[in-house]
Motif scaffolding. Structure first.
Motif, mmCIF file in Angstrom:
data_model
loop_
_atom_site.group_PDB
_atom_site.id
_atom_site.type_symbol
_atom_site.label_atom_id
_atom_site.label_comp_id
_atom_site.label_asym_id
_atom_site.label_seq_id
_atom_site.Cartn_x
_atom_site.Cartn_y
_atom_site.Cartn_z
ATOM 1 N N ARG A 123 0.849 -1.192 0.000
ATOM 2 C CA ARG A 123 0.000 0.000 0.000
ATOM 3 C C ARG A 123 0.887 1.245 0.000
ATOM 4 N NH1 ARG A 123 -3.085 -2.651 -2.229
ATOM 5 N NH2 ARG A 123 -3.947 -0.614 -2.691
ATOM 6 N N LYS A 124 0.260 2.414 -0.009
ATOM 7 C CA LYS A 124 1.016 3.658 -0.059
ATOM 8 C C LYS A 124 0.554 4.626 1.020
ATOM 9 C CE LYS A 124 -1.942 5.380 -3.798
ATOM 10 N NZ LYS A 124 -2.668 4.117 -3.893
ATOM 11 N N LEU A 125 1.368 5.672 1.195
ATOM 12 C CA LEU A 125 1.081 6.770 2.107
ATOM 13 C C LEU A 125 0.665 7.982 1.289
ATOM 14 C CD1 LEU A 125 1.261 8.366 4.834
ATOM 15 C CD2 LEU A 125 3.693 8.729 4.272
ATOM 16 N N LEU A 126 -0.464 8.588 1.649
ATOM 17 C CA LEU A 126 -0.880 9.881 1.110
ATOM 18 C C LEU A 126 -0.906 10.844 2.290
ATOM 19 C CD1 LEU A 126 -3.911 8.779 -1.117
ATOM 20 C CD2 LEU A 126 -1.552 9.180 -1.844
ATOM 21 N N VAL A 127 -0.334 12.033 2.114
ATOM 22 C CA VAL A 127 -0.223 12.968 3.234
ATOM 23 C C VAL A 127 -0.504 14.389 2.760
ATOM 24 C CG1 VAL A 127 2.289 13.059 2.987
ATOM 25 C CG2 VAL A 127 1.263 13.636 5.184
ATOM 26 N N GLN A 132 5.188 17.305 2.651
ATOM 27 C CA GLN A 132 6.208 17.054 1.636
ATOM 28 C C GLN A 132 7.452 16.426 2.261
ATOM 29 O OE1 GLN A 132 4.659 21.018 -0.495
ATOM 30 N NE2 GLN A 132 6.792 20.578 -0.907
ATOM 31 N N HIS A 133 7.836 16.908 3.416
ATOM 32 C CA HIS A 133 8.993 16.363 4.121
ATOM 33 C C HIS A 133 8.760 14.884 4.455
ATOM 34 C CE1 HIS A 133 12.193 17.253 7.437
ATOM 35 N NE2 HIS A 133 12.211 15.975 7.133
ATOM 36 N N PHE A 134 7.576 14.566 4.972
ATOM 37 C CA PHE A 134 7.218 13.191 5.320
ATOM 38 C C PHE A 134 7.319 12.286 4.090
ATOM 39 C CE2 PHE A 134 3.763 10.809 8.024
ATOM 40 C CZ PHE A 134 4.590 9.711 8.137
ATOM 41 N N ALA A 135 6.685 12.698 2.993
ATOM 42 C CA ALA A 135 6.714 11.893 1.768
ATOM 43 C C ALA A 135 8.145 11.721 1.261
ATOM 44 C CB ALA A 135 5.829 12.529 0.695
ATOM 45 N N ALA A 136 8.945 12.774 1.341
ATOM 46 C CA ALA A 136 10.332 12.691 0.869
ATOM 47 C C ALA A 136 11.138 11.681 1.671
ATOM 48 C CB ALA A 136 10.991 14.070 0.945
ATOM 49 N N GLU A 137 10.936 11.642 2.983
ATOM 50 C CA GLU A 137 11.669 10.682 3.818
ATOM 51 C C GLU A 137 11.260 9.246 3.505
ATOM 52 O OE1 GLU A 137 14.097 11.928 5.217
ATOM 53 O OE2 GLU A 137 13.656 13.557 6.605
ATOM 54 N N ILE A 138 9.996 9.034 3.153
ATOM 55 C CA ILE A 138 9.513 7.684 2.843
ATOM 56 C C ILE A 138 9.972 7.247 1.446
ATOM 57 C CG2 ILE A 138 7.423 6.281 2.468
ATOM 58 C CD1 ILE A 138 7.993 6.849 5.442
ATOM 59 N N VAL A 139 9.847 8.116 0.470
ATOM 60 C CA VAL A 139 10.240 7.762 -0.900
ATOM 61 C C VAL A 139 11.756 7.680 -1.026
ATOM 62 C CG1 VAL A 139 10.235 8.509 -3.324
ATOM 63 C CG2 VAL A 139 8.151 8.720 -1.946
ATOM 64 N N GLY A 140 12.451 8.686 -0.496
ATOM 65 C CA GLY A 140 13.911 8.712 -0.609
ATOM 66 C C GLY A 140 14.547 7.772 0.389
ATOM 67 N N ARG A 141 14.783 8.288 1.556
ATOM 68 C CA ARG A 141 15.268 7.501 2.688
ATOM 69 C C ARG A 141 15.266 8.414 3.897
ATOM 70 N NH1 ARG A 141 21.721 7.456 1.662
ATOM 71 N NH2 ARG A 141 21.997 9.672 2.077
ATOM 72 N N PHE A 142 15.259 7.797 5.051
ATOM 73 C CA PHE A 142 15.429 8.566 6.283
ATOM 74 C C PHE A 142 16.892 8.428 6.702
ATOM 75 C CE2 PHE A 142 15.086 9.151 10.953
ATOM 76 C CZ PHE A 142 14.765 10.488 10.915
#
Length: 189
Positions: free
Chosen positions: A42-46, A57-67
């Motif tokens: 599944r995916k995250l929508l925020v 945007q920060h949250f999505a970037a950490e999930i798609v890119g990396r933390f």
């Protein structure tokens, strides 16, 4: 100025201490929910408005890119980023529909939909969360003050116990970082 700086830093520490005392278990629940959803394909929508849009945007970037960990990208979309979509929906349907219409187009059963609102009363966020629940998504609110009207329409709320918008936003980004860390550790041990 030093007194003002000291007071603001003290207020920030007090919010962090309240998060530890009051929300640690709920933060863990959110991380488990998101990790399970992502592990299941599944995916995250925020979403959020203003500073909360930046946090989305920060949250999505950490999930798609990396933390922190080198790992594969995970599916996450900030519903705050496409100006053509936002302005088309806002123009044709009104500002209250800008996130709801995107949830209608993008959300699938089992996805996690996160609404960020420092007041807990952002109508456009609430409308999208209501539709997300109807569609079988799990819903989370990152909220402030008393949680507002959104608190009653989400599966899990993380309400930062403060009435000061900057402190609420600091709490939200701290929560987002903790959740990202826990999700990575769970999915990529």
């Amino acid at each position: 100025m030093i007194d003002d700086i000291t007071a603001q830093l003290r207020a920030g520490r007090q919010v962090l201490e309240a998060l530890e005392r009051e929300l640690a278990g709920r933060i863990a629940s959110v991380a488990e929910l998101l990790a399970d959803s992502l592990a299941g394909g599944r995916k995250l929508l925020v979403m959020g408005n203003g500073g909360s849009a930046a946090d989305a945007q920060h949250f999505a970037a950490e999930i798609v890119g990396r933390f922190k960990l080198e790992r594969r990208g995970l599916p996450a979309v900030a519903l705050t980023t496409d100006t053509s979509i936002l302005t088309a929906i806002g123009n044709d349907y009104g500002f209250d529909a800008i996130f709801r219409r995107q949830v209608e187009a993008l959300a699938d059963e089992g996805d996690v939909v996160v609404g960020i609102s420092t007041s807990g009363n952002s109508r456009n966020v609430q409308e999208a969360l209501l539709l997300a629940r109807e569609r079988g998504c799990r819903t989370i609110g990152l909220l402030g003050r008393d949680g507002g009207s959104i608190r009653d329409v989400v599966d899990l709320d993380l309400t930062v116990p403060s009435a000061d918008t900057p402190r609420i936003q600091e709490g939200h980004i701290t929560i987002i970082h903790i959740v990202c860390d826990l999700v990575e550790k769970r999915l990529f041990p």
